[in-house]
Design an enzyme around this catalytic site. Structure first.
Site, mmCIF file in Angstrom:
data_model
loop_
_atom_site.group_PDB
_atom_site.id
_atom_site.type_symbol
_atom_site.label_atom_id
_atom_site.label_comp_id
_atom_site.label_asym_id
_atom_site.label_seq_id
_atom_site.Cartn_x
_atom_site.Cartn_y
_atom_site.Cartn_z
ATOM 1 N N ASP A 182 -73.692 72.563 -30.436
ATOM 2 C CA ASP A 182 -72.347 73.266 -29.170
ATOM 3 C C ASP A 182 -71.082 71.966 -29.268
ATOM 4 O O ASP A 182 -71.726 70.876 -28.257
ATOM 5 C CB ASP A 182 -72.148 74.072 -27.944
ATOM 6 C CG ASP A 182 -71.147 74.892 -27.143
ATOM 7 O OD1 ASP A 182 -70.948 75.866 -27.892
ATOM 8 O OD2 ASP A 182 -70.426 74.112 -26.967
ATOM 9 N N GLU A 234 -67.250 70.532 -27.561
ATOM 10 C CA GLU A 234 -66.053 71.794 -26.706
ATOM 11 C C GLU A 234 -64.893 70.603 -27.041
ATOM 12 O O GLU A 234 -65.023 69.023 -27.146
ATOM 13 C CB GLU A 234 -66.875 70.983 -24.340
ATOM 14 C CG GLU A 234 -66.836 72.299 -24.286
ATOM 15 C CD GLU A 234 -66.871 74.274 -24.743
ATOM 16 O OE1 GLU A 234 -65.207 74.111 -24.768
ATOM 17 O OE2 GLU A 234 -68.183 74.590 -25.350
ATOM 18 N N HIS A 245 -68.759 77.788 -22.178
ATOM 19 C CA HIS A 245 -67.346 76.317 -22.015
ATOM 20 C C HIS A 245 -68.393 75.154 -21.070
ATOM 21 O O HIS A 245 -67.350 74.122 -21.162
ATOM 22 C CB HIS A 245 -66.070 76.671 -21.794
ATOM 23 C CG HIS A 245 -65.805 78.351 -22.396
ATOM 24 N ND1 HIS A 245 -65.412 78.054 -23.504
ATOM 25 C CD2 HIS A 245 -65.470 79.496 -21.698
ATOM 26 C CE1 HIS A 245 -65.405 80.203 -23.363
ATOM 27 N NE2 HIS A 245 -65.126 80.193 -22.334
ATOM 28 N N ASP A 266 -74.173 76.052 -22.521
ATOM 29 C CA ASP A 266 -73.733 77.243 -24.311
ATOM 30 C C ASP A 266 -74.568 76.982 -25.321
ATOM 31 O O ASP A 266 -75.584 77.959 -25.483
ATOM 32 C CB ASP A 266 -72.235 77.059 -24.527
ATOM 33 C CG ASP A 266 -71.496 77.832 -23.469
ATOM 34 O OD1 ASP A 266 -71.830 78.323 -22.836
ATOM 35 O OD2 ASP A 266 -70.111 77.858 -24.180
#
Length: 223
Positions: free
Chosen positions: A23, A25, A181, A186
């Site tokens: 994951d 960001e 987030h 996540d």
């Protein structure tokens, strides 16, 4: 190798692919121009009975690359301050070099020949990781250049939900929206979700499947 090992080995379950949950960001939607700010990776393992579970985890805050665009809307959404020194951010090279090293080690131990990204809406995460690897001039990228396992699609099929939080809840897993987030949270939840879907399919009798009639006719990667 025994028949049981052939049925429960990670490499046999995914045709030589080594699934790694990722994951990211970011500071926007454009992998070429917008900054990668955070990345986490969770490797997976299978026990002797063929049940899939999370294995090792790595997590990094990442320094925006030189000239990267920081979209205010994206920063407001994920709550990341790229300039906060307390983040302990590292370069794209350092983050991905460490992740790739962990992945290659797991591939070797599992007798797999290529890593495959598992992610929720995987096209997004895959594009940012690949763009960062290219910027960092990392030559030994273990991940398949385009094949992914997308848990949004798998959750839609298995659980009737495509949003990560709703899919986790539908699978009987807790989901803390206050931690959403965060790349680490996540990724950990996506790993548990993917394992649950794979294991549920096994519990329902969907795995193992009968062997192919002619394995030499199996298409190669990308065909």
């Amino acid at each position: 190798m025994s028949d049981n090992a052939q049925l429960t080995g990670l490499s046999d379950r995914f045709r030589g692919f080594y699934p790694v949950v990722i994951d990211v960001e970011t500071a926007g939607f454009n992998a070429k121009t917008d900054a990668l700010l955070e990345i986490a990776a969770v490797t997976l393992k299978m026990d002797a009975d063929g049940w899939l579970t999370p294995d090792e985890t790595l997590h990094f805050h990442v320094e925006p690359f030189e000239g990267a665009i920081l979209q205010p809307e994206a920063l407001a959404f994920n709550g990341i301050d790229p300039h906060n020194p307390l983040r302990g951010a590292v370069s794209e090279y350092d983050a991905l070099h460490a992740i790739f090293k962990m992945v290659r080690k797991g591939m070797k131990e599992s007798n797999c020949n290529r890593a495959i990204m598992v992610a929720h809406n995987a096209t997004f995460d895959h594009s940012f990781m690949m763009a960062a690897a290219e910027r960092a001039s990392l030559k030994r990228n273990p991940f398949h250049p385009f094949v992914t396992f997308d848990t949004a699609a798998l959750s839609g099929l298995a659980l009737g939900q495509t949003v990560l939080a709703k899919a986790c809840i539908a699978a009987g897993m807790p989901f803390d929206s206050t931690q959403a987030h965060s790349a680490l949270y996540d990724t950990e939840q996506t790993a548990l979700l993917f394992c649950e879907i794979v294991n549920r399919w096994k519990r329902l009798g969907g795995w193992p499947v009968p062997p192919l009639a002619a394995e030499d006719a199996t298409p190669q990667d990308g065909e």
